[in-house]
Motif scaffolding. Structure first.
Motif, mmCIF file in Angstrom:
data_model
loop_
_atom_site.group_PDB
_atom_site.id
_atom_site.type_symbol
_atom_site.label_atom_id
_atom_site.label_comp_id
_atom_site.label_asym_id
_atom_site.label_seq_id
_atom_site.Cartn_x
_atom_site.Cartn_y
_atom_site.Cartn_z
ATOM 1 N N ILE A 63 0.894 -1.181 0.010
ATOM 2 C CA ILE A 63 -0.123 -0.101 0.103
ATOM 3 C C ILE A 63 0.997 1.407 -0.247
ATOM 4 O O ILE A 63 1.618 1.499 0.879
ATOM 5 N N PRO A 64 0.544 2.211 -0.939
ATOM 6 C CA PRO A 64 1.686 3.295 -0.973
ATOM 7 C C PRO A 64 1.604 4.270 0.416
ATOM 8 O O PRO A 64 0.271 4.401 0.934
ATOM 9 N N ASN A 65 2.394 4.791 0.740
ATOM 10 C CA ASN A 65 2.480 5.613 2.001
ATOM 11 C C ASN A 65 1.628 6.850 1.674
ATOM 12 O O ASN A 65 1.070 7.477 2.644
ATOM 13 N N GLU A 66 1.106 7.371 0.435
ATOM 14 C CA GLU A 66 -0.043 8.276 0.257
ATOM 15 C C GLU A 66 -1.153 7.732 0.993
ATOM 16 O O GLU A 66 -2.028 8.879 1.356
ATOM 17 N N TYR A 67 -1.794 6.638 0.974
ATOM 18 C CA TYR A 67 -2.683 6.120 1.574
ATOM 19 C C TYR A 67 -2.637 5.698 2.990
ATOM 20 O O TYR A 67 -3.208 6.215 3.961
ATOM 21 N N PHE A 68 -1.543 5.106 3.322
ATOM 22 C CA PHE A 68 -1.478 4.449 4.858
ATOM 23 C C PHE A 68 0.101 4.233 5.092
ATOM 24 O O PHE A 68 0.959 3.769 4.134
ATOM 25 N N SER A 69 0.527 4.862 6.038
ATOM 26 C CA SER A 69 1.911 5.079 6.558
ATOM 27 C C SER A 69 2.132 4.308 8.047
ATOM 28 O O SER A 69 3.160 4.441 8.715
ATOM 29 N N GLY A 70 1.236 3.341 8.273
ATOM 30 C CA GLY A 70 1.144 2.556 9.476
ATOM 31 C C GLY A 70 0.323 2.740 10.910
ATOM 32 O O GLY A 70 0.242 1.748 11.589
ATOM 33 N N SER A 71 -0.265 3.724 10.800
ATOM 34 C CA SER A 71 -1.320 4.031 11.774
ATOM 35 C C SER A 71 -2.592 3.457 11.674
ATOM 36 O O SER A 71 -3.296 3.826 10.606
ATOM 37 N N LEU A 72 -3.210 3.060 12.726
ATOM 38 C CA LEU A 72 -4.359 2.374 12.598
ATOM 39 C C LEU A 72 -5.521 2.967 13.628
ATOM 40 O O LEU A 72 -4.909 2.976 14.800
ATOM 41 N N PRO A 73 -6.677 3.538 13.180
ATOM 42 C CA PRO A 73 -7.037 3.303 11.942
ATOM 43 C C PRO A 73 -6.644 4.239 11.185
ATOM 44 O O PRO A 73 -6.243 5.652 11.692
ATOM 45 N N THR A 74 -6.740 4.298 9.914
ATOM 46 C CA THR A 74 -6.545 5.436 8.997
ATOM 47 C C THR A 74 -7.499 5.417 7.811
ATOM 48 O O THR A 74 -8.101 4.481 7.290
ATOM 49 N N THR A 75 -8.002 6.799 7.689
ATOM 50 C CA THR A 75 -9.162 6.896 6.714
ATOM 51 C C THR A 75 -8.802 8.047 5.800
ATOM 52 O O THR A 75 -8.477 9.001 5.991
ATOM 53 N N VAL A 76 -9.069 7.675 4.497
ATOM 54 C CA VAL A 76 -8.648 8.455 3.227
ATOM 55 C C VAL A 76 -9.991 8.774 2.461
ATOM 56 O O VAL A 76 -10.723 7.871 2.168
ATOM 57 N N VAL A 77 -10.368 9.709 2.008
ATOM 58 C CA VAL A 77 -11.447 10.183 0.998
ATOM 59 C C VAL A 77 -10.791 10.959 -0.145
ATOM 60 O O VAL A 77 -10.259 11.974 -0.080
ATOM 61 N N LEU A 78 -11.386 10.100 -1.393
ATOM 62 C CA LEU A 78 -10.692 10.707 -2.399
ATOM 63 C C LEU A 78 -12.262 11.305 -3.370
ATOM 64 O O LEU A 78 -13.238 10.613 -3.088
#
Length: 207
Positions: free
Chosen positions: A161-176
């Motif tokens: 998973i690219p760092n732009e989306y997820f860098s290790g912290s849970l939970p992580t949420t992204v909206v595009l």
């Protein structure tokens, strides 16, 4: 003599019962701390009460905000049937991505709000839910969803998973948004069941 002996013993018994009475607060603290240390459900319950205060409300960046950025990296994900898809194919849709694990108390705390969000927009083809499970054993995540009767999609990554989306912290949420720009990138729990968040999602769907 027996009556006298019995009367002498009573104060000892009383002293034994007086200890928990005098220290009931301490005992409750010990029980609470113990449950918080060893029970993910207890931790998530406490975190959920904190979320109810409104301090963890989610917010989407405005379109002209400098924080928004175009995603040029993509990743593959797989559903329960083994079908593989790439995020690059989702342009033209609003994409809600949540990275979670069943052992993560903050993930558990925010899941009921994600479930409500999913139920509200489940019939909207322009909004895609990517709830990506990151348990070491995916079966643990699947069993958790079944136990809680959550109907959100169970997906796992198919590669890095690219760092732009997820860098290790849970939970992580992204909206595009529909153009593929990041309109929200939030590490940590949040409440996704508020009308204010729905209004922002509706605006993204109109754009």
């Amino acid at each position: 003599m027996k009556n006298k002996e019995t009367s002498k013993e009573k104060p000892v018994v009383n002293r034994i019962w007086q200890y928990p009475k005098k220290n009931i607060f301490t005992l409750l603290i010990v029980i609470f701390v113990g449950s918080m240390l060893f029970s993910p459900d207890a931790k998530s319950f406490v975190l959920r009460q904190l979320m109810a205060t409104g301090i963890f409300n989610a917010s989407i960046d405005k379109k002209e905000d400098d924080a928004t950025s175009q995603i040029n990296a993509h990743f593959e994900f797989m559903d329960e049937k083994g079908n593989i898809q790439n995020t690059s194919t989702l342009r033209g849709k609003v994409v809600f991505i949540n990275f979670w694990a069943s052992w993560c108390p903050p993930c558990r705390a925010e899941f009921p709000s994600i479930q409500k969000f999913h139920e509200k927009y489940e019939g909207n083809d322009d909004l895609v839910f990517l709830t990506i499970n990151l348990d070491d054993e995916p079966q643990a995540g699947k069993l958790y969803l079944e136990k809680e009767k959550f109907t959100i999609p169970f997906l796992i990554p198919n590669g890095n998973i690219p760092n732009e989306y997820f860098s290790g912290s849970l939970p992580t949420t992204v909206v595009l948004d529909k153009t593929g720009k990041i309109r929200m990138h939030h590490a940590g729990m949040a409440d996704y069941s508020k009308d204010s968040f729905y209004e922002e999602i509706n605006q993204l769907l109109k754009d």
